[in-house]
Scaffold this motif. Structure first.
Motif, PDB file in Angstrom:
ATOM      1  N   PHE A  88       0.841  -1.116   0.008  1.00 42.86           N
ATOM      2  CA  PHE A  88       0.064  -0.052  -0.161  1.00 42.86           C
ATOM      3  C   PHE A  88       0.783   1.243  -0.007  1.00 42.86           C
ATOM      4  N   LEU A  89       2.162   1.036   0.220  1.00 44.05           N
ATOM      5  CA  LEU A  89       2.931   2.378   0.505  1.00 44.05           C
ATOM      6  C   LEU A  89       3.902   2.724  -0.814  1.00 44.05           C
ATOM      7  N   PRO A  90       3.687   4.114  -1.309  1.00 44.03           N
ATOM      8  CA  PRO A  90       4.329   4.312  -2.396  1.00 44.03           C
ATOM      9  C   PRO A  90       5.975   4.392  -2.055  1.00 44.03           C
ATOM     10  N   MET A  91       6.774   4.067  -2.895  1.00 42.44           N
ATOM     11  CA  MET A  91       8.161   4.051  -2.805  1.00 42.44           C
ATOM     12  C   MET A  91       8.676   5.321  -2.193  1.00 42.44           C
ATOM     13  N   LYS A  92       8.309   6.512  -2.770  1.00 46.17           N
ATOM     14  CA  LYS A  92       8.608   7.867  -2.418  1.00 46.17           C
ATOM     15  C   LYS A  92       8.364   8.115  -0.851  1.00 46.17           C
ATOM     16  N   HIS A  93       7.446   7.320  -0.139  1.00 47.95           N
ATOM     17  CA  HIS A  93       7.061   7.463   1.117  1.00 47.95           C
ATOM     18  C   HIS A  93       7.675   6.299   1.843  1.00 47.95           C
ATOM     19  N   HIS A 194      -0.228  -1.457  11.385  1.00 46.70           N
ATOM     20  CA  HIS A 194      -1.590  -1.181  11.214  1.00 46.70           C
ATOM     21  C   HIS A 194      -1.985   0.214  11.087  1.00 46.70           C
ATOM     22  N   ILE A 195      -1.404   0.915  12.061  1.00 46.11           N
ATOM     23  CA  ILE A 195      -1.808   2.675  12.002  1.00 46.11           C
ATOM     24  C   ILE A 195      -1.261   3.140  10.675  1.00 46.11           C
ATOM     25  N   LEU A 196       0.041   2.668  10.363  1.00 45.68           N
ATOM     26  CA  LEU A 196       0.416   3.149   8.957  1.00 45.68           C
ATOM     27  C   LEU A 196      -0.378   2.903   7.956  1.00 45.68           C
ATOM     28  N   ARG A 197      -0.792   1.521   7.969  1.00 47.54           N
ATOM     29  CA  ARG A 197      -1.472   1.030   6.865  1.00 47.54           C
ATOM     30  C   ARG A 197      -3.207   1.939   6.712  1.00 47.54           C
ATOM     31  N   THR A 198      -3.698   2.179   8.032  1.00 47.67           N
ATOM     32  CA  THR A 198      -4.853   2.701   8.032  1.00 47.67           C
ATOM     33  C   THR A 198      -4.900   4.209   8.239  1.00 47.67           C
ATOM     34  N   GLY A 199      -3.897   4.762   8.743  1.00 45.11           N
ATOM     35  CA  GLY A 199      -3.630   6.175   8.855  1.00 45.11           C
ATOM     36  C   GLY A 199      -2.803   7.006   8.120  1.00 45.11           C
ATOM     37  N   GLY A 200      -1.684   6.321   7.741  1.00 46.95           N
ATOM     38  CA  GLY A 200      -0.822   7.009   6.957  1.00 46.95           C
ATOM     39  C   GLY A 200       0.239   7.994   7.869  1.00 46.95           C
TER      40      GLY A 200
END
Length: 267
Positions: A88-93, A194-200
């Protein structure tokens, strides 16, 4: 005789990967847990489940950021690599994952009585001494991260340490069970993941900033040409750059474009 041990650990990560693997492989020694995990992911074990761990008692060639060497006494510390698939995570991030992992270790350590700060980009400090470090190696698929191998090294019970280093034992005055520490960190990583995946980034940033070394205070910084300047650490960009505010204005730096110390750098 060297014995390879497998452990089963519970995971709250949902994954479509095969589930008929044990979730942890412990090696008495290896060159590098990151290298061992990467080798398995590129070979016959390419379908290892998300959350799989390789740990070891001793690394013959442990690595830090960009070729730095990680040294550790055999059987005294925690050395492991964790496999995640943050598609789910763009490589730039990709730095967001690093921030989430660092925050998870800090929070787990605090639960065990050790106060921790995260020194950008990958060092873990307690009382200005190095307790450990993180090395994340990502593979991409299109514009996103496909898989991440997260190497973590923490000084646990080692007492004979180089200058500028510490361990849980030196900080707390007692020894610690390494498997217990590993399990607490693993659970904390899953929560922050999980927080990263749901809240960025917005959800991760506040926790990361709460433990960021030198955040909001004035200190000296050093450029590769020897130039020294004073600045306030304002934060980190979404791409992972260090943001410093000096009398000449705000400037942003990538890893090793600026150092916290004239001699040690940011390894």
């Amino acid at each position: 005789m060297n014995v390879v041990q497998y452990y089963r650990m519970e995971s709250n990560i949902s994954t479509k990967a095969k589930t008929d693997f044990q979730s942890r492989l412990h090696l008495p020694q290896c060159q590098s847990t990151n290298d061992e995990l990467l080798k398995r992911l590129s070979g016959s074990d390419s379908e290892l489940p998300e959350g799989f761990i390789i740990s070891t008692d001793h690394q013959a060639a442990g690595r830090g950021q960009r070729g730095a060497v990680w040294e550790s006494q055999q059987g005294q510390n925690l050395l492991f690599s964790l496999y995640l698939k943050p598609t789910f995570l763009p490589m730039k991030h990709a730095f967001w994952l690093s921030a989430a992992v660092a925050t998870s270790i800090r929070l787990a350590m605090e639960e065990m009585g050790v106060s921790l700060k995260v020194k950008w980009p990958n060092d873990l400090l307690s009382e200005d001494a190095k307790l450990g470090g993180i090395l994340i190696e990502n593979a991409t698929s299109g514009f996103n991260v496909d898989r991440s191998v997260i190497g973590i090294g923490l000084n646990i019970n080692q007492l004979d340490l180089p200058s500028g280093a510490c361990s849980m034992a030196t900080l707390t005055g007692k020894s610690h069970d390494r498997d217990t520490v590993l399990q607490k960190i693993r659970e904390s990583v899953f929560l922050q993941y999980h927080i990263l995946r749901t809240g960025g980034w917005e959800k991760i940033r506040s926790g990361y900033y709460a433990g960021l070394y030198r955040m909001g205070s004035v200190h000296s910084y050093f450029l590769p040409d020897g130039t020294v300047f004073s600045a306030i650490l304002k934060g980190i960009t979404e791409e992972g750059q260090l943001v410093l505010l000096s009398q000449n204005g705000e400037k942003r730096f990538w890893f090793k474009e600026v150092t916290f110390d004239r001699t040690k750098g940011l390894e």
